[in-house]
Motif scaffolding. Structure first.
Motif, PDB file in Angstrom:
ATOM      1  N   VAL A 324      -4.657  -8.576   3.603  1.00  0.00           N
ATOM      2  CA  VAL A 324      -4.546 -10.020   3.369  1.00  0.00           C
ATOM      3  C   VAL A 324      -5.650 -10.697   4.165  1.00  0.00           C
ATOM      4  O   VAL A 324      -5.647 -10.687   5.391  1.00  0.00           O
ATOM      5  CB  VAL A 324      -3.159 -10.543   3.806  1.00  0.00           C
ATOM      6  CG1 VAL A 324      -3.052 -12.046   3.532  1.00  0.00           C
ATOM      7  CG2 VAL A 324      -2.054  -9.791   3.073  1.00  0.00           C
ATOM      8  N   ASN A 326      -7.034 -13.888   2.987  1.00  0.00           N
ATOM      9  CA  ASN A 326      -7.228 -15.176   2.339  1.00  0.00           C
ATOM     10  C   ASN A 326      -7.637 -16.261   3.332  1.00  0.00           C
ATOM     11  O   ASN A 326      -7.293 -16.201   4.512  1.00  0.00           O
ATOM     12  CB  ASN A 326      -5.956 -15.605   1.592  1.00  0.00           C
ATOM     13  CG  ASN A 326      -4.766 -15.726   2.503  1.00  0.00           C
ATOM     14  OD1 ASN A 326      -4.253 -14.727   2.995  1.00  0.00           O
ATOM     15  ND2 ASN A 326      -4.313 -16.936   2.764  1.00  0.00           N
ATOM     16  N   ASN A 352      -5.173  -9.648  -1.161  1.00  0.00           N
ATOM     17  CA  ASN A 352      -5.143 -11.111  -1.203  1.00  0.00           C
ATOM     18  C   ASN A 352      -6.485 -11.657  -0.729  1.00  0.00           C
ATOM     19  O   ASN A 352      -6.826 -11.548   0.444  1.00  0.00           O
ATOM     20  CB  ASN A 352      -4.009 -11.641  -0.325  1.00  0.00           C
ATOM     21  CG  ASN A 352      -3.778 -13.140  -0.510  1.00  0.00           C
ATOM     22  OD1 ASN A 352      -4.650 -13.863  -0.979  1.00  0.00           O
ATOM     23  ND2 ASN A 352      -2.606 -13.611  -0.133  1.00  0.00           N
ATOM     24  N   SER A 354      -7.397 -14.938  -1.763  1.00  0.00           N
ATOM     25  CA  SER A 354      -7.311 -16.355  -2.120  1.00  0.00           C
ATOM     26  C   SER A 354      -8.064 -17.255  -1.140  1.00  0.00           C
ATOM     27  O   SER A 354      -8.214 -16.940   0.038  1.00  0.00           O
ATOM     28  CB  SER A 354      -5.851 -16.787  -2.185  1.00  0.00           C
ATOM     29  OG  SER A 354      -5.181 -16.125  -3.245  1.00  0.00           O
ATOM     30  N   ARG A 380      -4.115 -11.398  -5.564  1.00  0.00           N
ATOM     31  CA  ARG A 380      -4.124 -12.856  -5.423  1.00  0.00           C
ATOM     32  C   ARG A 380      -5.562 -13.357  -5.297  1.00  0.00           C
ATOM     33  O   ARG A 380      -6.279 -12.997  -4.355  1.00  0.00           O
ATOM     34  CB  ARG A 380      -3.291 -13.280  -4.216  1.00  0.00           C
ATOM     35  CG  ARG A 380      -1.822 -12.860  -4.330  1.00  0.00           C
ATOM     36  CD  ARG A 380      -0.929 -13.596  -3.351  1.00  0.00           C
ATOM     37  NE  ARG A 380       0.450 -13.131  -3.426  1.00  0.00           N
ATOM     38  CZ  ARG A 380       1.343 -13.535  -4.335  1.00  0.00           C
ATOM     39  NH1 ARG A 380       0.983 -14.419  -5.259  1.00  0.00           N
ATOM     40  NH2 ARG A 380       2.579 -13.062  -4.321  1.00  0.00           N
TER      41      ARG A 380
END
Length: 504
Positions: A324, A326, A352, A354, A380
């Motif tokens: 992750v 993001n 992720n 994003s 994502r």
């Protein structure tokens, strides 16, 4: 009458708050329990419990349950001010192993009564007092009866308004808790001042597997203090230091002992204001954590131009399942390094990216990763400035049978994709047979009419057996498409929620 409302914590988390009486009683004979080896700090499914039961009814039942092992009366406002009526019966359930009193509005008198009762349940392995503000300042009243040899394995004190004095007491108590495996002190912003005591106590908790200090007011100095304790925590599997915004700069010279956490599987450093020097230091450590499965570095915007080497070296983490990253302001060079690394992360299930604008127009750099990813479940790409070319590329990857295991796909807040791009995507989304959630919502400031691609989306959804949620916020359906959706909704065999902007 049943009434349920939602309670929002200071961190923006939404938790259910139930004031109704919900009776649920299983037999008092202990059922076999699955070993708690998944390292999650969320409540496990109980075996023997009374959940959300009014205190008077609980009191009436306890004499008939001498073999009760699990008592959960969390999220029950009626408990506040009346806990003494329950604790007076604790000697009748001396085999109790799990006690959960989260968000019960406990009073100071409740806290004192609980402290006196705990010595009557020597088999206790889990105690959860989270979201009770009166625990703060009174922790010694509750835990003072814990003696050396205590069997407690899980202690959760989330958002309890713990004071610095509570932290000092806890640090002195920890050496008594030789069986402790999970310690969650998250959202107690004042305990950072007593971290010296807590860290000293942690040196004696060699069985600790989960340590959560999310939003605990930690500072740069805190990293050095914790680093000195890490060498004693060889069994640690999960470390959460997230949302400590003053932590930034602390890793520059104080992360060497992180490498001692050979069994670490989860490392959460999101929203810690990491600096370029922090990233440089972590570059020497994180790639050596060969058992790491989940890494969260999100919302550290200074990583954008300084994480190229770190991201390149993530290829040495073969077990990584969740990455992750993001909202890290990635730049083209760092994104290129990440794309080259991701090809080697064959176990990746959650990816992720994003809120990293550099992805837009450059999704092709992830082409090989998307083709080779056999395990990817969650992708994502929200607010990544994706363009039509990107979504067409994604559609072609899906069409050729890749991403077959994908369950959640987030393409929201990418408003530059034209109708032709959405058409191509919707024509091919039907190949994602395991998809559960799809989000193509627009930004809050933007509203657009659905194009002809919506018809292709409806046709695709019919062929997706597991999908339940389609986010389409701020896409407006004209009358003709409204009629199509109404006809679709009449199919009672499916339950799919279309979250759209309305009809026009």
């Amino acid at each position: 009458m049943s009434q349920t409302r939602k309670k929002t914590s200071s961190e923006g988390e939404t938790k259910p708050q139930t004031s109704s009486v919900n009776k649920f009683l299983r037999g008092s004979k202990a059922e076999s329990r699955k070993e708690n080896n998944d390292l999650k700090t969320t409540d496990s499914q109980p075996t023997n419990w009374i959940q959300k039961t009014a205190p008077s009814e609980t009191v009436a039942l306890l004499p008939f349950l001498p073999d009760l092992e699990e008592l959960d009366i969390s999220w029950n406002d009626f408990v506040g001010g009346t806990l003494h009526s329950i604790t007076q019966q604790m000697h009748l359930v001396s085999k109790l192993k799990i006690l959960r009193l989260g968000s019960c509005r406990l009073t100071t008198d409740d806290v004192q009564a609980l402290g006196e009762a705990l010595e009557m349940i020597p088999e206790l392995v889990e105690l959860n007092l989270s979201w009770n503000s009166k625990v703060g300042g009174n922790l010694p009243l509750i835990l003072q009866k814990f003696q050396k040899g205590s069997k407690i394995q899980m202690l959760k004190l989330v958002d309890c308004t713990l004071t610095s004095e509570d932290g000092t007491f806890l640090g002195q108590l920890l050496p008594m808790l030789q069986s402790l495996e999970v310690l969650d002190l998250s959202i107690n912003r004042d305990i950072g001042g007593s971290l010296n005591s807590i860290a000293q106590g942690l040196k004696s908790t060699s069985n600790l597997k989960v340590l959560k200090l999310h939003s605990c007011g930690l500072s740069q100095k805190s990293v050095k203090i914790l680093d000195a304790a890490f060498r004693y925590l060889a069994e640690l599997r999960k470390l959460d230091l997230s949302c400590n915004k003053d932590l930034g700069g602390g890793f520059e010279d104080s992360s060497a002992q992180l490498v001692m956490l050979k069994h670490l599987q989860v490392l959460d450093l999101h929203q810690c204001s990491l600096t370029a020097d922090d990233v440089m230091s972590l570059t020497q450590v994180i790639p050596l954590l060969s058992n790491l499965q989940e890494l969260d570095l999100s919302a550290n915007k200074k990583m954008g131009n300084s994480s190229e080497n770190l991201l390149s070296r993530l290829r040495f983490l073969p077990a990584l399942k969740s990455l992750v990253i993001n909202n890290c302001a990635l730049e083209s060079e760092t994104f290129t390094a990440l794309a080259e690394t991701s090809v080697h992360l064959s176990a990746l299930e959650v990816f992720n990216l994003s809120w990293n604008k550099c992805v837009g127009g450059n999704l092709k750099l992830l082409l090989e990763t998307l083709k080779l990813s056999m395990s990817l479940r969650v992708l994502r790409l929200s607010s990544c400035s994706l363009v039509t070319e990107d979504v067409v590329l994604l559609a072609s990857v899906i069409q050729t049978g890749h991403l077959a295991k994908l369950r959640k796909l987030d393409l929201s807040y990418n408003d530059s994709i034209c109708d032709a791009g959405w058409t191509m995507f919707c024509q091919n989304v039907r190949f994602l047979k395991e998809l559960i959630e799809l989000d193509i919502s627009l930004r809050p400031s933007n509203f657009r009419d659905c194009g002809q691609w919506f018809r292709h989306l409806l046709c695709a959804v019919i062929k997706l057996p597991q999908i339940t949620e389609i986010g389409m916020k701020r896409w407006i359906l004209p009358a003709s498409q409204e009629e199509e959706l109404e006809c679709f909704d009449q199919d009672k065999k499916r339950s799919i929620h279309f979250d759209h902007g309305g009809f026009q």
